[in-house]
Write an enzyme that holds these catalytic residues in place. Structure first.
Site, mmCIF file in Angstrom:
data_model
loop_
_atom_site.group_PDB
_atom_site.id
_atom_site.type_symbol
_atom_site.label_atom_id
_atom_site.label_comp_id
_atom_site.label_asym_id
_atom_site.label_seq_id
_atom_site.Cartn_x
_atom_site.Cartn_y
_atom_site.Cartn_z
ATOM 1 N N TRP A 29 -27.549 -18.496 2.399
ATOM 2 C CA TRP A 29 -27.227 -17.176 2.332
ATOM 3 C C TRP A 29 -25.703 -16.934 2.595
ATOM 4 O O TRP A 29 -25.071 -17.662 3.539
ATOM 5 C CB TRP A 29 -27.844 -16.235 3.431
ATOM 6 C CG TRP A 29 -27.322 -14.894 3.694
ATOM 7 C CD1 TRP A 29 -27.489 -13.756 2.574
ATOM 8 C CD2 TRP A 29 -26.489 -14.123 4.427
ATOM 9 N NE1 TRP A 29 -26.863 -12.706 2.920
ATOM 10 C CE2 TRP A 29 -26.235 -12.980 3.984
ATOM 11 C CE3 TRP A 29 -25.874 -14.892 5.550
ATOM 12 C CZ2 TRP A 29 -25.256 -12.298 4.605
ATOM 13 C CZ3 TRP A 29 -25.081 -14.165 6.241
ATOM 14 C CH2 TRP A 29 -24.456 -12.650 5.780
ATOM 15 N N GLU B 127 -30.829 -16.992 -0.659
ATOM 16 C CA GLU B 127 -31.325 -15.600 -0.397
ATOM 17 C C GLU B 127 -30.526 -14.452 -0.809
ATOM 18 O O GLU B 127 -29.146 -14.508 -0.794
ATOM 19 C CB GLU B 127 -31.085 -15.743 1.188
ATOM 20 C CG GLU B 127 -31.549 -14.482 1.898
ATOM 21 C CD GLU B 127 -31.531 -14.692 3.474
ATOM 22 O OE1 GLU B 127 -31.173 -15.619 4.010
ATOM 23 O OE2 GLU B 127 -31.995 -13.626 4.016
ATOM 24 N N LYS C 51 -29.280 -10.279 -1.189
ATOM 25 C CA LYS C 51 -29.261 -9.209 -0.314
ATOM 26 C C LYS C 51 -28.615 -7.769 -1.298
ATOM 27 O O LYS C 51 -28.211 -8.114 -2.142
ATOM 28 C CB LYS C 51 -27.976 -9.579 0.722
ATOM 29 C CG LYS C 51 -28.083 -8.659 2.050
ATOM 30 C CD LYS C 51 -27.520 -9.137 3.132
ATOM 31 C CE LYS C 51 -27.251 -8.319 3.905
ATOM 32 N NZ LYS C 51 -26.785 -8.676 5.439
ATOM 33 N N ASP D 165 -35.674 -11.634 2.071
ATOM 34 C CA ASP D 165 -35.843 -11.105 3.494
ATOM 35 C C ASP D 165 -35.921 -9.539 3.390
ATOM 36 O O ASP D 165 -35.489 -8.677 2.469
ATOM 37 C CB ASP D 165 -34.362 -11.291 4.089
ATOM 38 C CG ASP D 165 -34.063 -10.871 5.524
ATOM 39 O OD1 ASP D 165 -34.268 -9.752 5.771
ATOM 40 O OD2 ASP D 165 -33.151 -11.567 5.923
ATOM 41 N N HIS E 157 -33.496 -6.955 3.004
ATOM 42 C CA HIS E 157 -32.360 -6.724 2.211
ATOM 43 C C HIS E 157 -32.720 -6.225 0.875
ATOM 44 O O HIS E 157 -32.063 -6.341 -0.243
ATOM 45 C CB HIS E 157 -32.212 -8.368 1.851
ATOM 46 C CG HIS E 157 -31.639 -8.958 2.916
ATOM 47 N ND1 HIS E 157 -31.122 -10.384 2.705
ATOM 48 C CD2 HIS E 157 -31.048 -8.825 4.090
ATOM 49 C CE1 HIS E 157 -30.464 -10.946 3.698
ATOM 50 N NE2 HIS E 157 -30.627 -9.971 4.727
ATOM 51 N N HIS F 262 -37.897 -14.206 5.020
ATOM 52 C CA HIS F 262 -37.299 -14.179 6.133
ATOM 53 C C HIS F 262 -37.931 -12.834 6.608
ATOM 54 O O HIS F 262 -37.530 -11.609 6.052
ATOM 55 C CB HIS F 262 -35.749 -13.825 6.032
ATOM 56 C CG HIS F 262 -34.976 -15.052 6.251
ATOM 57 N ND1 HIS F 262 -33.708 -15.051 6.286
ATOM 58 C CD2 HIS F 262 -35.512 -16.590 6.279
ATOM 59 C CE1 HIS F 262 -33.188 -16.511 6.187
ATOM 60 N NE2 HIS F 262 -34.450 -17.274 6.307
ATOM 61 N N ASP G 1 -30.358 -2.822 7.528
ATOM 62 C CA ASP G 1 -30.724 -4.376 7.676
ATOM 63 C C ASP G 1 -30.487 -4.899 9.197
ATOM 64 O O ASP G 1 -29.651 -5.576 9.300
ATOM 65 C CB ASP G 1 -30.063 -5.213 6.663
ATOM 66 C CG ASP G 1 -30.523 -6.782 6.834
ATOM 67 O OD1 ASP G 1 -31.570 -6.825 7.466
ATOM 68 O OD2 ASP G 1 -29.701 -7.583 6.681
ATOM 69 N N ASP H 128 -32.231 -5.794 11.658
ATOM 70 C CA ASP H 128 -32.842 -7.180 12.204
ATOM 71 C C ASP H 128 -33.548 -6.915 13.505
ATOM 72 O O ASP H 128 -33.296 -7.467 14.500
ATOM 73 C CB ASP H 128 -31.709 -8.502 12.330
ATOM 74 C CG ASP H 128 -31.640 -8.734 10.882
ATOM 75 O OD1 ASP H 128 -32.512 -9.125 10.365
ATOM 76 O OD2 ASP H 128 -30.446 -9.029 10.345
ATOM 77 N N ASP I 290 -36.372 -13.826 10.575
ATOM 78 C CA ASP I 290 -34.967 -13.588 10.685
ATOM 79 C C ASP I 290 -34.711 -12.184 11.636
ATOM 80 O O ASP I 290 -34.441 -11.053 10.530
ATOM 81 C CB ASP I 290 -34.284 -13.561 9.551
ATOM 82 C CG ASP I 290 -32.938 -13.508 9.354
ATOM 83 O OD1 ASP I 290 -32.313 -13.893 10.357
ATOM 84 O OD2 ASP I 290 -32.270 -13.209 8.303
#
Ligand code: RNT
Ligand code: ZN
Length: 421
Positions: free
Chosen positions: A188, A229, A231, A262, A265, A289, A297, A299, A329
């Site tokens: 990533w 990965e 995004k 993810d 993303h 993820h 995003d 997290d 993640d």
């Protein structure tokens, strides 16, 4: 919770599911094969061990909060990970970033890292009989400060990151070899631009060139599995991310790598659950993820929400458990990090359990017969079924705390370990 209540509740639940032709016993054995790759970076807010007090910087990602007790050394991190693993049913994997090597207090730049810096981790994992996954770290570094790494127009910088990533793959392959289970190496990069660029194409051309150089070195798949990965945007890369989903999905298909999805993303109305059976027709495997984006995003800690449920359901319904690799993640520093870790990991497991408890045959029958109201009614009914009782039983059988019993353990760890750091 009392053992006999857990047992009794399970027996009743088992009967209720059996009425719908769902075998809870079979589901439990399937659960044992689902491994979650635990992201070490939830214990230290993506800081790493390159130097004392290292902190996440740049990359358009952020850990907010200052709850006491973050892991500051490898010893502390390992202790935290052991604690987390002791509170989650089943056997998991460990997911490491390249900034987490044992550098012995020496400044080892990213283009100089070697296997020896990670041998301690491999030995640690071997002892616990778990596999490992790995990531190049293309952020928190002066060469990432202008927002470009593998897509940099500065040849010196680009070469630096190519070398770093090549080394990470070599380390990963050796990890997988020593541990007897392939290590997934995930790429990533934060590369992108705040404002609308006019020449996106050149940047993607450069990224492609870097990836081609990186993947020109081949490793047996039984040791290393590569993933890329994508995004949509990050802080400071709002207008364009070089490694977009279209870019990486295309690259993955053409070059036989995996794609990392993810769920933070994508555009908020896009569903990663829907992407599983779409991608699996063109790539062999997927890496997930799992995260929880709140408005962006962000997290946040994963919860048992619609998004995670759909992802788990789609994997189970597509019979793709052996082709989807599950990783977490997220990084929340505003609450007890161990608690955050355990809540999120358990939420993912619960989602898979919920998915495995679906009366698949009946649902498909309704669908094939065009009985859509019945399909909807059954899906709604499932939300009221006693899957919690099955989950409690599963935890008990795996000798981990049931219900909220893990709170006590985490509080004790907080008092005895975290607050003393
Ligand atoms: C960033 C990506 C990436 C990182 C980790 C630390 O948006 O999700 O996977 O979170 O590598
Ligand atoms: Zn991610």
């Amino acid at each position: 919770m009392k053992k006999e209540i857990i047992e009794k509740s399970y027996q009743l639940a088992k009967k209720q599911y059996a009425e719908m032709e769902v075998d809870t016993g079979k589901m439990i054995s399937e659960m044992n094969n689902i491994k979650i790759s635990l992201h070490c970076w939830q214990t230290d807010d993506v800081g790493g061990f390159e130097k004392a007090g290292a902190e996440l910087s740049g990359g358009g990602i952020q850990a907010t909060g200052n709850f006491p007790g973050k892991a500051k050394t490898i010893v502390q991190m390992r202790s935290d990970l052991d604690k987390v693993m002791s509170l989650i049913p089943g056997q998991q994997r460990l997911n490491l970033h390249a900034i987490y090597g044992e550098f012995g207090g020496k400044p080892i730049d990213r283009d100089k890292i070697e296997l020896k810096h990670f041998q301690g981790w491999i030995n640690w994992a071997k002892k616990r009989k778990i596999g490992m996954d790995f990531n190049c770290t293309c952020f928190s570094h002066p060469y990432a400060d202008d927002g470009f790494t593998l897509a940099s127009k500065n040849e010196k910088i680009r070469k630096f990151w190519v070398e770093h990533t090549k080394r990470c793959r070599a380390i990963s392959a050796e990890m997988g070899k020593q541990l007897g289970t392939p290590t997934i190496h995930n790429i990533w990069i934060p590369d992108g631009s705040k404002d609308t660029p006019v020449d996106r194409n050149t940047l993607r051309k450069i990224l492609k060139k870097s990836l081609d150089e990186i993947f020109s070195v081949k490793y047996p798949r039984k040791y290393l599995k590569d993933s890329v990965e994508s995004k949509l945007f990050g802080i400071g890369s709002e207008s364009m991310v070089v490694g977009s989903h279209d870019f990486y999905l295309g690259y993955a298909i053409k070059n036989n790598t995996m794609i990392t999805l993810d769920n933070g993303h994508f555009h908020p109305t896009e569903q990663v659950g829907d992407k599983i059976s779409s991608c699996l027709h063109s790539v062999d495997e997927i890496l997930l993820h799992l995260t929880r984006g709140v408005r962006w995003d962000s997290d946040h800690v994963v919860t048992f929400n619609d998004e995670i449920m759909l992802i788990a359901q789609e994997i189970v319904r597509a019979k793709a458990l052996n082709r989807v690799n599950i990783g977490l993640d997220y990084f929340d520093a505003s609450l007890n990090r161990i608690g955050a870790y355990v809540v999120g990991a358990r939420a993912v497991q619960l989602a898979f359990m919920f998915a495995l408890l679906e009366p698949w045959k009946t649902l498909v029958k309704f669908e094939e017969q065009g009985r859509n109201f019945e399909r909807l009614a059954l899906l709604e009914l499932l939300k009221t079924k006693p899957f919690g009782a099955v989950w409690d039983y599963y935890c008990m059988k795996n000798k981990v705390p049931v219900g909220l019993d893990y709170i006590e353990e985490i509080k004790k760890y907080e008092k005895e370990v975290l607050l003393k750091r």
